[in-house]
Design a protein around this motif. Structure first.
Motif, PDB file in Angstrom:
ATOM      1  N   SER A   1       4.616 -15.584   0.779  1.00  0.00           N
ATOM      2  CA  SER A   1       4.884 -14.753  -0.314  1.00  0.00           C
ATOM      3  C   SER A   1       3.831 -13.435   0.188  1.00  0.00           C
ATOM      4  CB  SER A   1       4.573 -15.242  -1.683  1.00  0.00           C
ATOM      5  OG  SER A   1       4.850 -14.061  -2.687  1.00  0.00           O
ATOM      6  N   PRO A   2       3.853 -12.833   1.118  1.00  0.00           N
ATOM      7  CA  PRO A   2       2.980 -11.824   1.588  1.00  0.00           C
ATOM      8  C   PRO A   2       2.958 -10.547   0.736  1.00  0.00           C
ATOM      9  CG  PRO A   2       4.609 -11.911   3.115  1.00  0.00           C
ATOM     10  CD  PRO A   2       4.856 -13.083   2.269  1.00  0.00           C
ATOM     11  N   VAL A   3       1.896  -9.982   0.670  1.00  0.00           N
ATOM     12  CA  VAL A   3       1.803  -8.476   0.013  1.00  0.00           C
ATOM     13  C   VAL A   3       2.130  -7.605   1.150  1.00  0.00           C
ATOM     14  CG1 VAL A   3      -0.684  -8.095   0.192  1.00  0.00           C
ATOM     15  CG2 VAL A   3       0.805  -7.188  -1.812  1.00  0.00           C
ATOM     16  N   GLY A   4       2.610  -6.435   0.848  1.00  0.00           N
ATOM     17  CA  GLY A   4       2.604  -5.413   1.931  1.00  0.00           C
ATOM     18  C   GLY A   4       3.569  -5.185   2.676  1.00  0.00           C
ATOM     19  N   VAL A   5       4.739  -6.019   2.627  1.00  0.00           N
ATOM     20  CA  VAL A   5       5.678  -5.939   3.558  1.00  0.00           C
ATOM     21  C   VAL A   5       6.831  -4.673   3.470  1.00  0.00           C
ATOM     22  CG1 VAL A   5       7.714  -7.199   4.913  1.00  0.00           C
ATOM     23  CG2 VAL A   5       5.851  -8.400   3.930  1.00  0.00           C
ATOM     24  N   PRO A   6       7.368  -4.406   2.378  1.00  0.00           N
ATOM     25  CA  PRO A   6       8.188  -3.352   2.414  1.00  0.00           C
ATOM     26  C   PRO A   6       7.697  -1.913   2.164  1.00  0.00           C
ATOM     27  CG  PRO A   6       8.176  -4.146   0.322  1.00  0.00           C
ATOM     28  CD  PRO A   6       7.357  -5.177   1.167  1.00  0.00           C
ATOM     29  N   GLN A   7       8.491  -0.912   2.687  1.00  0.00           N
ATOM     30  CA  GLN A   7       7.977   0.484   2.408  1.00  0.00           C
ATOM     31  C   GLN A   7       8.560   0.806   1.200  1.00  0.00           C
ATOM     32  OE1 GLN A   7       8.470   2.665   5.973  1.00  0.00           O
ATOM     33  NE2 GLN A   7       8.927   4.492   4.875  1.00  0.00           N
TER      34      GLN A   7
ATOM     35  N   GLY B   1       0.798  -0.597  -7.571  1.00  0.00           N
ATOM     36  CA  GLY B   1       2.405  -1.292  -7.462  1.00  0.00           C
ATOM     37  C   GLY B   1       2.365  -2.167  -6.160  1.00  0.00           C
ATOM     38  N   ALA B   2       1.192  -2.544  -5.659  1.00  0.00           N
ATOM     39  CA  ALA B   2       1.131  -3.441  -4.556  1.00  0.00           C
ATOM     40  C   ALA B   2       1.922  -3.286  -3.361  1.00  0.00           C
ATOM     41  CB  ALA B   2       1.280  -4.950  -5.086  1.00  0.00           C
ATOM     42  N   PHE B   3       2.080  -1.874  -3.186  1.00  0.00           N
ATOM     43  CA  PHE B   3       2.768  -1.672  -1.719  1.00  0.00           C
ATOM     44  C   PHE B   3       1.644  -1.219  -0.680  1.00  0.00           C
ATOM     45  CE2 PHE B   3       6.156  -0.357  -4.687  1.00  0.00           C
ATOM     46  CZ  PHE B   3       7.271  -0.933  -4.209  1.00  0.00           C
ATOM     47  N   ALA B   4       1.788  -1.426   0.519  1.00  0.00           N
ATOM     48  CA  ALA B   4       0.743  -1.399   1.574  1.00  0.00           C
ATOM     49  C   ALA B   4       0.752   0.011   2.038  1.00  0.00           C
ATOM     50  CB  ALA B   4       1.127  -2.268   2.698  1.00  0.00           C
ATOM     51  N   ARG B   5      -0.497   0.789   2.199  1.00  0.00           N
ATOM     52  CA  ARG B   5      -0.508   2.064   2.665  1.00  0.00           C
ATOM     53  C   ARG B   5      -0.040   2.175   4.200  1.00  0.00           C
ATOM     54  NH1 ARG B   5      -3.411   4.790  -0.790  1.00  0.00           N
ATOM     55  NH2 ARG B   5      -5.008   3.876  -2.497  1.00  0.00           N
ATOM     56  N   VAL B   6      -0.073   0.983   4.944  1.00  0.00           N
ATOM     57  CA  VAL B   6       0.539   1.074   6.118  1.00  0.00           C
ATOM     58  C   VAL B   6       1.423  -0.456   6.201  1.00  0.00           C
ATOM     59  CG1 VAL B   6       0.303   0.811   8.560  1.00  0.00           C
ATOM     60  CG2 VAL B   6      -1.305   2.062   7.281  1.00  0.00           C
ATOM     61  N   PRO B   7       2.579  -0.252   5.677  1.00  0.00           N
ATOM     62  CA  PRO B   7       3.625  -1.375   5.558  1.00  0.00           C
ATOM     63  C   PRO B   7       3.717  -2.358   6.941  1.00  0.00           C
ATOM     64  CG  PRO B   7       4.542   0.624   4.561  1.00  0.00           C
ATOM     65  CD  PRO B   7       3.408   0.998   5.479  1.00  0.00           C
TER      66      PRO B   7
ATOM     67  N   CYS C   1     -11.495  -4.194  -1.073  1.00  0.00           N
ATOM     68  CA  CYS C   1     -10.263  -4.044  -0.202  1.00  0.00           C
ATOM     69  C   CYS C   1      -8.967  -3.537  -0.523  1.00  0.00           C
ATOM     70  CB  CYS C   1     -10.009  -4.977   0.799  1.00  0.00           C
ATOM     71  SG  CYS C   1      -9.035  -6.373  -0.045  1.00  0.00           S
ATOM     72  N   LEU C   2      -8.807  -3.651  -2.069  1.00  0.00           N
ATOM     73  CA  LEU C   2      -7.648  -3.727  -2.553  1.00  0.00           C
ATOM     74  C   LEU C   2      -6.998  -2.230  -2.613  1.00  0.00           C
ATOM     75  CD1 LEU C   2      -5.565  -5.238  -4.387  1.00  0.00           C
ATOM     76  CD2 LEU C   2      -6.528  -4.440  -6.435  1.00  0.00           C
ATOM     77  N   CYS C   3      -7.864  -1.400  -2.961  1.00  0.00           N
ATOM     78  CA  CYS C   3      -7.375   0.117  -3.062  1.00  0.00           C
ATOM     79  C   CYS C   3      -7.668   0.721  -1.457  1.00  0.00           C
ATOM     80  CB  CYS C   3      -8.455   0.995  -3.856  1.00  0.00           C
ATOM     81  SG  CYS C   3      -8.581   0.459  -5.656  1.00  0.00           S
ATOM     82  N   GLU C   4      -8.075   0.203  -0.681  1.00  0.00           N
ATOM     83  CA  GLU C   4      -8.203   0.667   0.799  1.00  0.00           C
ATOM     84  C   GLU C   4      -6.881   0.160   1.446  1.00  0.00           C
ATOM     85  OE1 GLU C   4     -10.615   2.619   2.006  1.00  0.00           O
ATOM     86  OE2 GLU C   4     -12.020   2.284   0.337  1.00  0.00           O
ATOM     87  N   ILE C   5      -6.366  -1.063   1.238  1.00  0.00           N
ATOM     88  CA  ILE C   5      -5.107  -1.472   1.857  1.00  0.00           C
ATOM     89  C   ILE C   5      -3.736  -1.090   0.952  1.00  0.00           C
ATOM     90  CG2 ILE C   5      -3.910  -3.723   2.312  1.00  0.00           C
ATOM     91  CD1 ILE C   5      -6.814  -4.725   3.429  1.00  0.00           C
TER      92      ILE C   5
END
Length: 552
Positions: A282-288, A383-389, A375-379
């Motif tokens: 259940s990884p975070v940060g996958v979709p754009q 909405g839990a979307f990655a800055r670099v998906p 690290c939360l706000c850096e990554i």
């Protein structure tokens, strides 16, 4: 950021007392791991709820603290190198452990000695064949927890997984649990050189091309974002690599949950030669992020859930982490919030004693001074979307396999997971398309698999630990070792892979008990996040009862 009640908040309790309470909770969860959640083949032992730590001669459990090198991205590390060796600054490496002069990663190691004896016997008969010996010896399983969690969040899984892996390390990542907690103050590469890996650069370039058509350059704001993301990732990646090097582990089966899954990808990008398989739980940060979809998803939630999400996002944008918010509250209020979280999000845990110690573990982990949590706000964005998906990064991960095959990457989601399962299927689709388009001499992209665990949400390793363990065994290629009758996870494939496999029917049902289903089936299987799992479970039970009454 100052908060009300600062003189009477949870943070006013002595750090040493917090550490002692966290160790006590860890010890109790470890006892549960040894005595309550044993493999199903030892069912008679599963009934033992005593205090014995020696009921199973096959497995041993050991807590450890491994010294590691300080991450190079820490400003503190840079200042300490220039400081006098006798200065206080040089000795102050951690916010919680004042008496140590080095950083360390804490965790638990589990060894199934019976499994190791079998492997030794097998490998001794093939000493002259290195490839045979290598294939018969699975790489140790390394488990990385999610955001604000710790290694003992896997307490329900450790004993069972040891039957398939033999050797397991569950880690408190740097800045969490009982590992060192340096101040999360990072330096960035001002030039941008080396500020990102090839894979994450590809992700940014793909994102930029998708959104700006033929733009050939990334603007300064995007470059700065990439540098910040890279530095935050390095904080964890460098510490994990230092830990691996210390233990002299040439290969890992690397599995990470949520934020741990995201960071596992970052590690595999830089050190593919040390990753045998990658399992993303259940990884975070996958979709754009797609604004229209995000808005539609938010509007689908009940009003109280939408209000909660908007509040959390507002706090996120102000740099307030969940841990910092909890530490700002009065002691009783912060405890009530954690206890409510355990009760509502984990209805599968019905034992009051287990609820108590898991809640204490989570609570004390959050009450210690913040470090990794920052690290939360850096990554991520709100909405839990990655800055670099990760969706464009995973297809670029190289494989160190000698057979030319791509790295195996397994996604595992819960049936009621709030993480979007489509991210895993989209990565599978991209990797499949890349393999179809590339020349035969090009390195193969990863081979991607997507699994679903029934009756589980985002915390799938706790909510349905047996089927979670089965999914892990299947991902590791150990399905034949699953006991008869054990519930298997479900495997899904995207439409493109299903079409490619249609000529080979055996690949759609490779073994009895294993189901491979379509993308359309996945849309029916995964029901989305259910914020109050206990209430949702009660509604499902009531609905099932109504159906049965109508049948009668």
């Amino acid at each position: 950021m100052m908060f009300p009640f600062s003189l009477f908040t949870s943070s006013s309790i002595k750090i040493s007392d917090r550490i002692e309470s966290l160790r006590d909770a860890e010890s109790k969860l470890l006892e549960f791991a040894k005595t309550r959640f044993v493999p199903t083949s030892d069912h008679h032992q599963q009934q033992q709820h005593d205090n014995s730590h020696h009921h199973d001669d096959h497995s041993s459990f050991e807590l450890f603290d491994t010294p590691i090198a300080p991450p190079s991205v820490l400003k503190q590390h840079e200042n300490n190198k220039a400081a006098d060796s006798n200065s206080t600054a040089n000795k102050k490496n951690c916010q919680v452990f004042d008496d140590v002069e080095h950083y360390s990663l804490h965790g638990v190691k589990v060894i199934n000695h019976h499994h190791h004896r079998q492997l030794s016997s097998s490998s001794s008969s093939s000493d002259d064949d290195d490839s045979s010996s290598s294939s018969s010896s699975p790489a140790p399983l390394v488990l990385l927890h999610g955001y604000a969690n710790g290694s003992l969040y896997f307490y329900r899984n450790l004993h069972g997984l040891s039957k398939f892996f033999g050797q397991i390390y569950a880690l408190d990542m740097l800045g969490w649990g009982l590992s060192s907690r340096p101040c999360f103050q990072l330096k960035y590469d001002p030039s941008g050189e080396g500020g990102t890996t090839d894979a994450s650069a590809a992700a940014s370039n793909n994102s930029n091309n998708n959104n700006n058509n033929n733009n050939d350059s990334i603007n300064e704001e995007e470059q700065q974002t990439r540098r910040k993301v890279k530095s935050a990732e390095q904080f964890f990646v460098e510490s994990l690599e230092s830990w691996r090097s210390y233990h002299n582990l040439p290969k890992l089966t690397l599995a990470g949950h949520s934020m741990g899954g995201y960071l596992s990808v970052a590690y595999a990008e830089q050190y593919p030669q040390h990753v045998e398989k990658l399992i993303l739980l259940s990884p975070v940060g996958v979709p754009q992020k797609v604004e229209e979809e995000d808005t539609r998803r938010l509007n689908s939630f009940p009003l109280y859930v939408r209000a909660l999400i908007h509040t959390v996002r507002a706090m996120f944008n102000r740099g307030i982490t969940p841990g910092r918010f909890l530490r700002s509250l009065p002691h009783s209020k912060s405890r009530d919030m954690v206890n409510g979280y355990i009760a509502n999000r984990l209805p599968a845990i019905t034992c009051e004693e287990e609820q108590q110690y898991l809640g204490e573990y989570l609570y004390q982990n959050s009450m210690l001074p913040g470090s990794g949590e920052d690290c939360l706000c850096e990554i991520l964005t709100a909405g839990a979307f990655a800055r670099v998906p990760l969706i464009h990064r995973i297809p670029e991960i190289k494989s160190s396999s000698n057979d030319g095959e791509g790295l195996e990457v397994h996604f595992v989601y819960g049936e009621n997971d709030w993480m979007d399962f489509r991210g895993g299927l989209d990565v599978q689709r991209l990797c499949h398309q890349k393999k179809q388009d590339q020349s035969s001499s090009s390195p193969s992209p990863p081979k991607v698999f997507v699994h679903g665990v029934r009756n589980a949400g985002h915390l799938l390793m706790l909510e349905n630990y047996q089927e979670f363990n089965a999914a892990m065994a299947i991902a590791a290629g150990r399905e034949e070792d699953l006991p008869p009758g054990m519930s298997r996870s479900v495997e899904f494939v995207c439409d493109e892979v299903a079409a490619a496999n249609s000529a080979d029917k055996s690949r759609m049902a490779r073994s009895s008990g294993k189901v491979v289903m379509s993308e359309k089936d996945a849309a029916k299987f995964f029901r989305g996040g259910r914020f109050n799992r206990r209430e949702s479970q009660q509604r499902d039970d009531d609905a099932a009862g109504t159906v049965e009454e109508q049948k009668e």
